[in-house]
Scaffold this active site. Sequence first.
Site, short mmCIF file in Angstrom:
data_model
loop_
_atom_site.label_atom_id
_atom_site.label_comp_id
_atom_site.label_asym_id
_atom_site.label_seq_id
_atom_site.Cartn_x
_atom_site.Cartn_y
_atom_site.Cartn_z
N VAL A 106 -4.83 -5.84 -5.55
CA VAL A 106 -5.34 -6.87 -4.63
C VAL A 106 -6.72 -7.39 -5.00
O VAL A 106 -7.22 -8.34 -4.39
CB VAL A 106 -5.35 -6.39 -3.15
CG1 VAL A 106 -3.95 -6.22 -2.62
CG2 VAL A 106 -6.18 -5.12 -2.99
N ILE A 159 0.68 5.95 4.78
CA ILE A 159 0.87 5.34 6.10
C ILE A 159 1.77 4.10 5.93
O ILE A 159 2.65 3.84 6.76
CB ILE A 159 -0.50 4.99 6.72
CG1 ILE A 159 -1.22 6.30 7.09
CG2 ILE A 159 -0.33 4.09 7.94
CD1 ILE A 159 -2.65 6.13 7.56
N LEU A 161 -2.80 10.60 0.07
CA LEU A 161 -3.54 10.56 -1.19
C LEU A 161 -4.98 10.11 -0.95
O LEU A 161 -5.93 10.70 -1.47
CB LEU A 161 -2.83 9.56 -2.12
CG LEU A 161 -2.85 9.84 -3.61
CD1 LEU A 161 -2.26 11.22 -3.91
CD2 LEU A 161 -2.06 8.76 -4.33
N ALA A 162 -5.14 9.06 -0.14
CA ALA A 162 -6.48 8.52 0.11
C ALA A 162 -7.35 9.53 0.86
O ALA A 162 -8.54 9.67 0.57
CB ALA A 162 -6.37 7.22 0.92
N TYR A 177 -17.69 9.35 5.97
CA TYR A 177 -16.95 8.08 5.93
C TYR A 177 -17.80 6.96 5.32
O TYR A 177 -17.31 6.14 4.55
CB TYR A 177 -16.42 7.72 7.33
CG TYR A 177 -15.13 6.94 7.26
CD1 TYR A 177 -14.00 7.46 6.64
CD2 TYR A 177 -15.04 5.66 7.81
CE1 TYR A 177 -12.82 6.73 6.55
CE2 TYR A 177 -13.86 4.93 7.74
CZ TYR A 177 -12.76 5.48 7.11
OH TYR A 177 -11.59 4.75 7.03
N GLY A 226 0.79 -1.24 0.00
CA GLY A 226 0.00 0.00 0.00
C GLY A 226 0.81 1.28 0.00
O GLY A 226 0.34 2.32 0.46
N LYS A 270 -14.60 -0.87 7.17
CA LYS A 270 -13.62 -0.98 8.27
C LYS A 270 -14.18 -1.83 9.41
O LYS A 270 -13.42 -2.52 10.10
CB LYS A 270 -13.22 0.41 8.79
CG LYS A 270 -12.41 1.25 7.79
CD LYS A 270 -11.09 0.62 7.40
CE LYS A 270 -10.16 1.57 6.66
NZ LYS A 270 -9.02 0.88 6.04
P1 NAD Z 1 -2.64 6.05 0.55
O1 NAD Z 1 -3.43 6.54 -0.62
O2 NAD Z 1 -1.24 6.49 0.66
O3 NAD Z 1 -2.69 4.45 0.64
C1 NAD Z 1 -3.79 3.70 0.16
C2 NAD Z 1 -3.17 2.61 -0.67
O4 NAD Z 1 -4.16 1.68 -1.11
C3 NAD Z 1 -2.49 3.17 -1.94
O5 NAD Z 1 -1.15 2.71 -2.00
C4 NAD Z 1 -3.31 2.55 -3.06
O6 NAD Z 1 -2.57 2.32 -4.24
C5 NAD Z 1 -3.74 1.25 -2.39
N1 NAD Z 1 -4.81 0.56 -3.12
C6 NAD Z 1 -6.07 0.97 -3.36
N2 NAD Z 1 -6.72 0.04 -4.11
C7 NAD Z 1 -5.83 -0.97 -4.32
C8 NAD Z 1 -5.87 -2.19 -5.03
N3 NAD Z 1 -6.97 -2.59 -5.70
N4 NAD Z 1 -4.77 -2.98 -5.04
C9 NAD Z 1 -3.64 -2.60 -4.39
N5 NAD Z 1 -3.53 -1.45 -3.71
C10 NAD Z 1 -4.61 -0.64 -3.69
O7 NAD Z 1 -3.49 6.49 1.84
P2 NAD Z 1 -3.34 6.08 3.38
O8 NAD Z 1 -4.11 7.13 4.10
O9 NAD Z 1 -1.94 5.82 3.70
O10 NAD Z 1 -4.20 4.75 3.47
C11 NAD Z 1 -3.68 3.54 3.95
C12 NAD Z 1 -4.67 2.88 4.91
O11 NAD Z 1 -4.79 3.70 6.06
C13 NAD Z 1 -6.05 2.69 4.35
O12 NAD Z 1 -6.55 1.44 4.76
C14 NAD Z 1 -6.83 3.80 5.03
O13 NAD Z 1 -8.22 3.52 5.13
C15 NAD Z 1 -6.16 3.81 6.37
N6 NAD Z 1 -6.35 4.99 7.21
C16 NAD Z 1 -6.03 6.22 6.74
C17 NAD Z 1 -6.21 7.33 7.56
C18 NAD Z 1 -5.90 8.73 7.06
O14 NAD Z 1 -6.36 9.69 7.69
N7 NAD Z 1 -5.12 8.89 6.01
C19 NAD Z 1 -6.69 7.18 8.87
C20 NAD Z 1 -6.99 5.89 9.33
C21 NAD Z 1 -6.82 4.80 8.49
#
Ligand code: NAD
Length: 257
Positions: free
Chosen positions: A68, A20, A198-199, A159, A13, A166
Site C-alpha cells: 500500500v 484480524i 504477527l503484528a 505503542y 491485510g 492511529k
Molecule cells: P497482522 O500482522 O496479521 O496484519 C497486519 C497486516 O498489515 C499484514 O497483513 C501485513 O502484511 C500488512 N501490511 C503491513 N505493511 C503493509 C504494506 N506496506 N502494504 C500492504 N500490507 C501491509 O496483524 P493484525 O494484528 O491482524 O493487524 C491488523 C490491524 O489490526 C492493524 O491495523 C493493527 O494495528 C490493528 N490492531 C491489532 C491489534 C492486535 O492486538 N493484534 C489490536 C488493535 C488493532
Amino acid sequence: MIDLQQRRAMVMGVANDRSIAWGIAESLSRAGAEIALSYLPDERGRAQRRAEKLAESIGSKLVIGCDVTEDEQVESMFGQIRKQWESLDILVHSIAWAHVEDLRGGISKTPRDHFAAANDASVYSFIAVCRHASRLMEGRSGSMVTVTYLGSQRAMPSYNIMGVAKAGLESAVRYLAAELGPAGIRVNAVSPGPVETLASAAFPDFDRMLRASAERTPLRRNVTTDEVGDVVAFLCSDLARGITGQVVYVDAGYNIT
Ligand code: NAD
C-alpha cells in the site's frame, strides 16, 4: 441475521490465519459476501501462497498482492477489481506498520523519516484505498472499515508512534465519512482489544499485556478475531445503515475501565 449476499468485499491485510483481516474475511463470507483478499508481497512468495490457501477455503478467487505504500500497486489492485467485478460494496483495511525500534524506543526518539513511513503505511494507505474504492462504489451503499486501537486515545506502554498514527487514522475516518456520506458511502473503524497476531509480536511484553487485559476487562477475557469480524460484518450490513464516522470498540469493554 446479517445478510451480505450479493455484496462484494475487498479485505486487505491478510498475513496468516491469525490476522484480524482473516477473522473479518471469514465473518463477511459467512454472511454471504463474495471476498477478494490482498496481501503484502514478499520475495519468496510465501505471503501469496498463504493468502491463496486461505482464500480457497472461503471460495475466494481474487487474491491480489499489494504494497500500500506503492501508488502503482494500489492502482493496479483496483484495476483488477474493476476488471473482475466492475463494482465494490465493502472495503476492509486491516494494515499497519512501523519500525520496531520506534515502538520500543519512545515517541521522542522517533526520527522524521520513521514517522513519515509509519503514517504512510498505516494512515495514508487508508485514504488512498478509500479514494479508489469510492469510485467503484458509485450508486451503491458502500461501506469502508479500518482497524484501530485504543492507543490512539491513551498513552499505552510500547505503542508510541503507532498511537500517533492511529489517532490520525481515526481522524481520517471522520473526514472520509463526512466527504463520502453524500455518495451513500459509510466509513467506520473497529477498535479491538489485544489479539495475538504477527503484528502484535513486535510489541515487547505483549503476552503480559494480553494477560493483564483479560483480568481487567468487564467480560474478564480477551476478544477473538471472529468477534471483531462479526462486528465488521454488522457495520457493513444494512443493519448499520445509520452508522458512519464511528470508532466501535470490540475489546470486551476494556476502554471503559
Ligand atoms: P497482522 O500482522 O496479521 O496484519 C497486519 C497486516 O498489515 C499484514 O497483513 C501485513 O502484511 C500488512 N501490511 C503491513 N505493511 C503493509 C504494506 N506496506 N502494504 C500492504 N500490507 C501491509 O496483524 P493484525 O494484528 O491482524 O493487524 C491488523 C490491524 O489490526 C492493524 O491495523 C493493527 O494495528 C490493528 N490492531 C491489532 C491489534 C492486535 O492486538 N493484534 C489490536 C488493535 C488493532
